[in-house]
Design a protein around this motif. Structure first.
Motif, PDB file in Angstrom:
ATOM      1  N   LEU A 233      -1.213   9.470  -8.505  1.00 59.32           N
ATOM      2  CA  LEU A 233       0.074   9.276  -7.842  1.00 59.32           C
ATOM      3  C   LEU A 233      -0.103   9.722  -6.398  1.00 59.32           C
ATOM      4  O   LEU A 233      -0.210  10.916  -6.116  1.00 59.32           O
ATOM      5  CB  LEU A 233       1.185  10.080  -8.524  1.00 59.32           C
ATOM      6  CG  LEU A 233       2.587   9.885  -7.921  1.00 59.32           C
ATOM      7  CD1 LEU A 233       3.055   8.456  -8.094  1.00 59.32           C
ATOM      8  CD2 LEU A 233       3.590  10.848  -8.555  1.00 59.32           C
ATOM      9  N   LEU A 234      -0.173   8.764  -5.498  1.00 61.10           N
ATOM     10  CA  LEU A 234      -0.409   9.045  -4.086  1.00 61.10           C
ATOM     11  C   LEU A 234       0.927   9.115  -3.355  1.00 61.10           C
ATOM     12  O   LEU A 234       1.773   8.226  -3.491  1.00 61.10           O
ATOM     13  CB  LEU A 234      -1.274   7.946  -3.469  1.00 61.10           C
ATOM     14  CG  LEU A 234      -1.651   8.123  -1.998  1.00 61.10           C
ATOM     15  CD1 LEU A 234      -2.654   9.258  -1.845  1.00 61.10           C
ATOM     16  CD2 LEU A 234      -2.228   6.827  -1.433  1.00 61.10           C
ATOM     17  N   VAL A 235       1.113  10.152  -2.570  1.00 58.80           N
ATOM     18  CA  VAL A 235       2.327  10.336  -1.776  1.00 58.80           C
ATOM     19  C   VAL A 235       1.941  10.211  -0.312  1.00 58.80           C
ATOM     20  O   VAL A 235       1.042  10.905   0.173  1.00 58.80           O
ATOM     21  CB  VAL A 235       2.976  11.713  -2.039  1.00 58.80           C
ATOM     22  CG1 VAL A 235       4.285  11.837  -1.262  1.00 58.80           C
ATOM     23  CG2 VAL A 235       3.216  11.911  -3.527  1.00 58.80           C
ATOM     24  N   ALA A 236       2.603   9.311   0.409  1.00 56.70           N
ATOM     25  CA  ALA A 236       2.274   9.040   1.809  1.00 56.70           C
ATOM     26  C   ALA A 236       3.558   8.765   2.578  1.00 56.70           C
ATOM     27  O   ALA A 236       4.590   8.442   1.978  1.00 56.70           O
ATOM     28  CB  ALA A 236       1.321   7.850   1.926  1.00 56.70           C
ATOM     29  N   PRO A 237       3.504   8.864   3.909  1.00 52.71           N
ATOM     30  CA  PRO A 237       4.702   8.586   4.709  1.00 52.71           C
ATOM     31  C   PRO A 237       4.963   7.097   4.903  1.00 52.71           C
ATOM     32  O   PRO A 237       5.953   6.723   5.521  1.00 52.71           O
ATOM     33  CB  PRO A 237       4.384   9.262   6.046  1.00 52.71           C
ATOM     34  CG  PRO A 237       2.901   9.226   6.135  1.00 52.71           C
ATOM     35  CD  PRO A 237       2.411   9.408   4.737  1.00 52.71           C
ATOM     36  N   PHE A 238       4.071   6.244   4.406  1.00 53.07           N
ATOM     37  CA  PHE A 238       4.216   4.797   4.505  1.00 53.07           C
ATOM     38  C   PHE A 238       3.526   4.176   3.304  1.00 53.07           C
ATOM     39  O   PHE A 238       2.753   4.838   2.608  1.00 53.07           O
ATOM     40  CB  PHE A 238       3.589   4.262   5.801  1.00 53.07           C
ATOM     41  CG  PHE A 238       2.234   4.853   6.100  1.00 53.07           C
ATOM     42  CD1 PHE A 238       1.106   4.442   5.404  1.00 53.07           C
ATOM     43  CD2 PHE A 238       2.097   5.837   7.054  1.00 53.07           C
ATOM     44  CE1 PHE A 238      -0.136   4.996   5.654  1.00 53.07           C
ATOM     45  CE2 PHE A 238       0.856   6.406   7.321  1.00 53.07           C
ATOM     46  CZ  PHE A 238      -0.270   5.977   6.616  1.00 53.07           C
ATOM     47  N   GLU A 239       3.808   2.921   3.054  1.00 54.63           N
ATOM     48  CA  GLU A 239       3.132   2.245   1.945  1.00 54.63           C
ATOM     49  C   GLU A 239       1.717   1.892   2.384  1.00 54.63           C
ATOM     50  O   GLU A 239       1.529   1.130   3.333  1.00 54.63           O
ATOM     51  CB  GLU A 239       3.882   0.983   1.529  1.00 54.63           C
ATOM     52  CG  GLU A 239       3.253   0.328   0.305  1.00 54.63           C
ATOM     53  CD  GLU A 239       4.044  -0.873  -0.202  1.00 54.63           C
ATOM     54  OE1 GLU A 239       3.805  -1.283  -1.346  1.00 54.63           O
ATOM     55  OE2 GLU A 239       4.885  -1.389   0.557  1.00 54.63           O
ATOM     56  N   PRO A 240       0.684   2.402   1.715  1.00 60.17           N
ATOM     57  CA  PRO A 240      -0.702   2.176   2.144  1.00 60.17           C
ATOM     58  C   PRO A 240      -1.227   0.822   1.671  1.00 60.17           C
ATOM     59  O   PRO A 240      -2.088   0.738   0.787  1.00 60.17           O
ATOM     60  CB  PRO A 240      -1.450   3.335   1.487  1.00 60.17           C
ATOM     61  CG  PRO A 240      -0.675   3.597   0.232  1.00 60.17           C
ATOM     62  CD  PRO A 240       0.770   3.315   0.563  1.00 60.17           C
ATOM     63  N   THR A 241      -0.719  -0.237   2.273  1.00 52.50           N
ATOM     64  CA  THR A 241      -1.037  -1.590   1.812  1.00 52.50           C
ATOM     65  C   THR A 241      -2.528  -1.892   1.786  1.00 52.50           C
ATOM     66  O   THR A 241      -3.040  -2.406   0.780  1.00 52.50           O
ATOM     67  CB  THR A 241      -0.298  -2.616   2.682  1.00 52.50           C
ATOM     68  OG1 THR A 241       1.106  -2.373   2.593  1.00 52.50           O
ATOM     69  CG2 THR A 241      -0.586  -4.035   2.206  1.00 52.50           C
ATOM     70  N   PRO A 242      -3.308  -1.619   2.857  1.00 47.25           N
ATOM     71  CA  PRO A 242      -4.741  -1.903   2.777  1.00 47.25           C
ATOM     72  C   PRO A 242      -5.434  -1.128   1.656  1.00 47.25           C
ATOM     73  O   PRO A 242      -6.324  -1.657   0.994  1.00 47.25           O
ATOM     74  CB  PRO A 242      -5.262  -1.488   4.159  1.00 47.25           C
ATOM     75  CG  PRO A 242      -4.072  -1.581   5.053  1.00 47.25           C
ATOM     76  CD  PRO A 242      -2.916  -1.162   4.205  1.00 47.25           C
TER      77      PRO A 242
END
Length: 620
Positions: A46-55
């Motif tokens: 489950l990755l939490v990031a400030p943006f959707e990591p599309t690449p």
């Protein structure tokens, strides 16, 4: 890094990795993410990031992961990655409560800078090593997949990071061996096509850029004296079709499925698209240049057929709902691509049958729906997904980009109808909506740059120069459309406006190619067993691009764009010719760099393996 572990009797498992603190420090989180993936031991991530990591979704999808993205507020995305075939939609949506929670405090507070993948958790209750430790895998030169250790016996855990809301757990999963052959065959449960499909389009686009530069240099005199001559139209088609449309189609085949969360309908259909489109968009300008209308028509039919196949093929991922403005923008862009192709093939046959006069306003309608409705809107939509990750930006919201997608998507067809039927009021209204939308696009870029977490770098240079070309194009278009002037002056300004829009997209495509191509190539190298760069560090995208050569490409592209716009605006053929040479050299530098990076890495790896084999033989 400090940890706190609480255990229970449940047997569920997932690892929660919050990369927001890493990004806040201005560091690249990719290595940490991939090391964490290597130590999952069959668990979900489950990755939490400030943006959707599309690449990143594309990278992990190619390694056998499915994913589900959920947004929690403007600046928090949670993406769950699961091994293919081990978790369906119901499992992703729910499950029992967390079995064990470890709160990991980021080490920025104590200044150690230690990444989660390099830490060893200790159980507060047992005093020994936690069975849920994220381990660094042993290096292996002979495998292209991430190795994972044996499944951990006993209770599994969730590793929670501050700031991440822990999602409900899923049913327990078991590790599945990664099968590169299955990846190449495109398992229909995966969301990315085999790497050779988008890379084939990108390679053809690079050749198209070189051809455009050469054609522009050759036709420079005609471009300033008679911009609607067949030779100039041939050069423009090399730019818009041979280079830009080919590159954007390649990117769409890669990122459309990733953004939509659904695979293409058919990989063979993607192959047919390339087989028809690439030769077709070369035949069209060659037919214009040689004065053979039949050749233009053949190329037009081939390209239009390819476009229809591509639209059908992309309709599955682009039909996804709840994915926000970017997927809507891509959906509209593909519709406008079909409209642009229909315009083009109709005009190709009209040149022979004379059904209606090809007046300047009708040619401009065709040009603007292609440049703004198809290419511009596709770039605006994809950029909203790529910029935060590629430029490492943690912006508070993406409202400007969403408005840009909607306004350009609505205004482009309105302006096209106004131009097509010479309805000035309609054209002005549509143009005004497009200009406001492009203003929001520029504001979105400004927000990304303002909230970046590291210093300006190469891609910033490309997108900033690209944005400057867009501003020039907007100003020229407004002046040409509203000011009172003679026909010759208006024609020159309109030609300069179209050139500036082409340069806007050209600079953007060249710049993003220096990120996209290494992203796609990375998995292919991992499949070959290449896991480390020449410096001994884990293989990163930076190992596949020569920074100095990329700066040379930016210099040539900048000089070419400025010179060509200036030449078209002032009517000086020499500037146009110099601009063409600059763009051809930029294409040559970029293509050589992006091709040689992976090739040199493969050769270096082969030499290392051979040397190790020779050393082993000598020792025995």
């Amino acid at each position: 890094m400090t940890t706190e572990t609480r255990s229970s009797d449940s047997d569920e498992a997932e690892v929660v990795l919050d990369v927001r603190p890493i990004i806040e420090r201005g560091e690249e989180p990719f290595a940490t993410i991939m090391e964490t993936v290597a130590g999952l031991d069959g668990r979900d991530l489950l990755l939490v990031a400030p943006f959707e990591p599309t690449p990143l979704q594309g990278v992990l999808s190619a390694q056998g992961f499915t994913y589900e993205s959920n947004q929690h507020g403007d600046a928090e995305w949670q993406v769950r990655f699961s091994r293919t075939g081990h978790q369906d939609g119901e499992a992703l949506a729910g499950g029992s409560s967390s079995s064990a929670v470890s709160n990991v405090t980021d080490s920025a507070a104590d200044g150690t800078g230690e990444s989660p993948a390099e830490s060893v958790s200790e159980s507060a209750s047992s005093g020994g090593e936690s069975p849920f430790t994220i381990r660094r895998p042993p290096s292996s030169a002979g495998t292209g997949s991430h190795s994972s250790g044996p499944s951990t016996p006993g209770a599994a855990a969730k590793v929670a990071v501050p700031g991440a809301s822990v999602a409900p757990g899923a049913s327990s999963v078991s590790a599945v061996p990664f099968n590169p052959a299955a990846m190449a065959a495109m398992n229909p449960t995966l969301n990315v096509p085999p790497a050779w499909l988008p890379l084939g389009f990108m390679a053809a686009a690079g050749v198209g850029l070189i051809a455009f530069g050469i054609a522009a240099a050759i036709t420079a005199s005609s471009a300033v004296d008679s911009p609607r001559s067949d030779h100039v139209i041939a050069a423009v088609h090399f730019a818009v079709l041979g280079f830009l449309s080919t590159a954007v189609l390649g990117a769409m085949h890669q990122f459309g499925p990733v953004v939509g969360g659904k695979p293409l309908r058919s990989i063979p259909a993607g192959v047919v698209t390339g087989v028809l489109f690439v030769p077709g968009v070369w035949i069209i300008p060659l037919g214009f240049a040689t004065g053979h209308n039949t050749v233009v028509q053949v190329g037009g039919v081939m390209a239009t057929t390819a476009v229809c196949i591509a639209a059908w093929n992309a309709s599955r991922p682009l039909s996804a709902r709840g994915k926000g403005a970017p997927i809507i923008g891509l959906r509209l862009a593909v519709i406008y691509l079909v409209v642009t192709a229909a315009f083009g093939v109709t005009y190709a046959f009209d040149r022979q049958h004379f059904w209606f006069p090809l007046l300047e306003n009708r040619v401009l309608a065709h040009a603007h729906i292609g440049l703004l409705g198809w290419l511009g809107l596709a770039y605006i939509a994809v950029a909203e997904k790529l910029w935060p990750m590629f430029l490492l930006a943690h912006r508070p919201h993406a409202h400007e980009g969403e408005r840009a997608v909607w306004l350009v998507g609505i205004g482009a067809p309105v302006a096209t109808v106004g131009l097509l039927f010479a309805w000035k009021a309609v054209a002005v209204i549509g143009g005004a909506v497009v200009v406001v939308g492009l203003g929001h696009h520029l504001a979105s870029l400004a927000s990304v740059i303002r909230h970046r977490r590291r210093n300006l770098e190469l891609l910033h240079g490309f997108v900033l120069v690209s944005a400057a070309c867009l501003v020039i194009g907007i100003v020229l278009g407004v002046v040409a459309g509203l000011a009172q002037m003679g026909i010759e002056t208006r024609t020159r300004l309109v030609s300069a406006e179209v050139t500036a829009l082409i340069m806007w997209l050209a600079l953007a495509v060249i710049g993003h190619a220096h990120k996209i191509v290494p992203f796609i190539s990375w998995n292919r190298l991992r499949d070959r067993g290449i896991t480390k760069g020449r410096d001994g560090r884990p293989l990163l995208f930076a190992h596949l691009v020569n920074a100095a050569a990329a700066r040379v490409a930016l210099g040539f592209a900048l000089a070419g764009a400025v010179s060509m716009i200036l030449g078209m605006a002032t009517g000086v053929a020499m500037f146009v010719g110099v601009g063409g040479v600059g763009l051809a050299l930029a294409g040559l530098a970029a293509m050589s760099n992006l091709v040689s990076g992976p090739v040199l890495m493969i050769r270096w790896h082969a030499a290392q393996v051979a040397q190790q084999a020779a050393d082993s033989g000598g020792a025995s």
